[in-house]
Motif scaffolding. Structure first.
Motif, PDB file in Angstrom:
ATOM      1  N   MET A 156       0.867  -1.183   0.000  1.00 44.84           N
ATOM      2  CA  MET A 156       0.000   0.000   0.000  1.00 44.84           C
ATOM      3  C   MET A 156       0.896   1.222   0.000  1.00 44.84           C
ATOM      4  N   ARG A 157       0.556   2.203  -0.819  1.00 48.61           N
ATOM      5  CA  ARG A 157       1.408   3.397  -0.910  1.00 48.61           C
ATOM      6  C   ARG A 157       0.566   4.661  -0.812  1.00 48.61           C
ATOM      7  N   ASN A 158       1.024   5.576   0.055  1.00 52.30           N
ATOM      8  CA  ASN A 158       0.390   6.886   0.182  1.00 52.30           C
ATOM      9  C   ASN A 158       1.250   7.995  -0.407  1.00 52.30           C
ATOM     10  N   VAL A 159       2.574   7.763  -0.380  1.00 51.66           N
ATOM     11  CA  VAL A 159       3.556   8.750  -0.827  1.00 51.66           C
ATOM     12  C   VAL A 159       4.587   7.989  -1.666  1.00 51.66           C
ATOM     13  N   ALA A 160       5.078   8.615  -2.729  1.00 50.97           N
ATOM     14  CA  ALA A 160       6.011   7.911  -3.630  1.00 50.97           C
ATOM     15  C   ALA A 160       7.368   7.672  -2.966  1.00 50.97           C
ATOM     16  N   ALA A 161       7.850   6.445  -3.076  1.00 51.73           N
ATOM     17  CA  ALA A 161       9.179   6.074  -2.575  1.00 51.73           C
ATOM     18  C   ALA A 161       9.561   4.743  -3.213  1.00 51.73           C
TER      19      ALA A 161
END
Ligand code: ADP
Ligand code: UDP
Length: 238
Positions: A96-101
């Motif tokens: 799950m991703r909320n912010v790009a990394a």
């Protein structure tokens, strides 16, 4: 858990050992200080990681249970061990991703720290030899790993976990950038399994964007143990 006995080693992974117990339906997960990155190419240890990750994972599983998330967690029995429900693990890593990394930035050429307008859910096959290739839900059905109903349950739980933990970390002035979940089955029920720790999440300080997770180890940023300890204290002693 007073009478539960630790029996033979069932499996030794990169970060944990899993033991059978005197009860058929329970396992003991022992968290190790060993750390790996880049498909096991980089190896090392992080001081006190076993204890820190057991403390954080136990705390977060218990917290999620309060929100009616079904988890495998039963009890923390020592500094680096927890008792869990024995499950049939679905060999899929749910990210799950909320912010790009991380791999999202490389794959789609997005600058790190770009805020996603909507959370991204991805599936990867849990297979070290194939380097955990990305898959979609049809691969999961076709390979016989999960049914459409099971994938629906997994998506629902993963989205709920994200919503709950995003607010949990926000209240501690932390950003939940992304994380990986594993799921398992027992008696036709899906449970959240494995661990939720700085080994499996990216977590940054809200103001400074200081990384408090395994990226410090991956990229030799130093202060790894200190960052893990800071994260534990900000989670548990808040
Ligand atoms: P890896 O296998 O990726 O090296 P670990 O070192 O974390 O990972 O090993 C722990 C193993 O235990 C993982 O393969 C994980 O899928 C498995 N596992 C986690 N929770 C359970 C559970 N409740 N029942 C059975 N197996 C589990
Ligand atoms: N992750 C994990 N185990 C893996 C791959 C990823 O726990 O085998 C976690 C990772 O720590 C991060 C998120 O999943 O929080 C997304 O990882 P990404 O796809 O960016 O891969 P990475 O950069 O770790 O290779």
């Amino acid at each position: 858990m007073a009478n539960l006995e630790k029996r033979e080693l069932l499996y030794e992974g990169k970060a944990k050992k899993v033991y059978l117990t005197s009860e058929d339906d329970k396992l003991i997960q022992e968290f190790k200080d060993d750390a790996t990155a880049f498909d096991g190419m980089k190896k090392g240890t992080i001081g006190n990681k076993g204890e820190i990750n057991n403390a954080i994972s136990s705390y977060l599983f218990e917290y999620l249970e309060n929100y009616h998330i079904p988890t495998h967690f039963i009890e923390k029995i020592s500094s680096n061990e927890m008792v869990v429900k024995k499950l049939q693990i679905i060999p899929i890593e749910v990210v799950m991703r909320n912010v790009a990394a991380g791999s999202l930035c490389t794959r789609y050429k997005i600058p790190e720290a770009t805020i996603m307008e909507y959370p991204i859910l991805e599936y990867y096959l849990k297979n070290d030899e194939l380097h955990d290739p990305m898959i979609n839900e049809y691969h999961a059905y076709a390979f016989g790993h999960a049914t459409p109903d099971e994938v629906r349950a997994i998506n629902r739980i993963a989205s709920k976990v994200n919503a709950i933990l995003k607010f949990f970390f926000d209240r501690r002035n932390l950003i939940l950038v992304d994380f990986k979940l594993e799921f398992g089955k027992r008696n036709n029920e899906i449970y959240l399994a494995d661990e939720i720790s700085p080994d499996t999440c990216r977590i940054w300080d809200k103001k400074t964007h200081k990384k408090l997770d395994k990226d410090r180890f991956r990229h030799d940023m130093g202060g790894v143990e200190k960052a893990y300890l800071e994260l534990r204290d900000r989670i548990i002693n808040a």
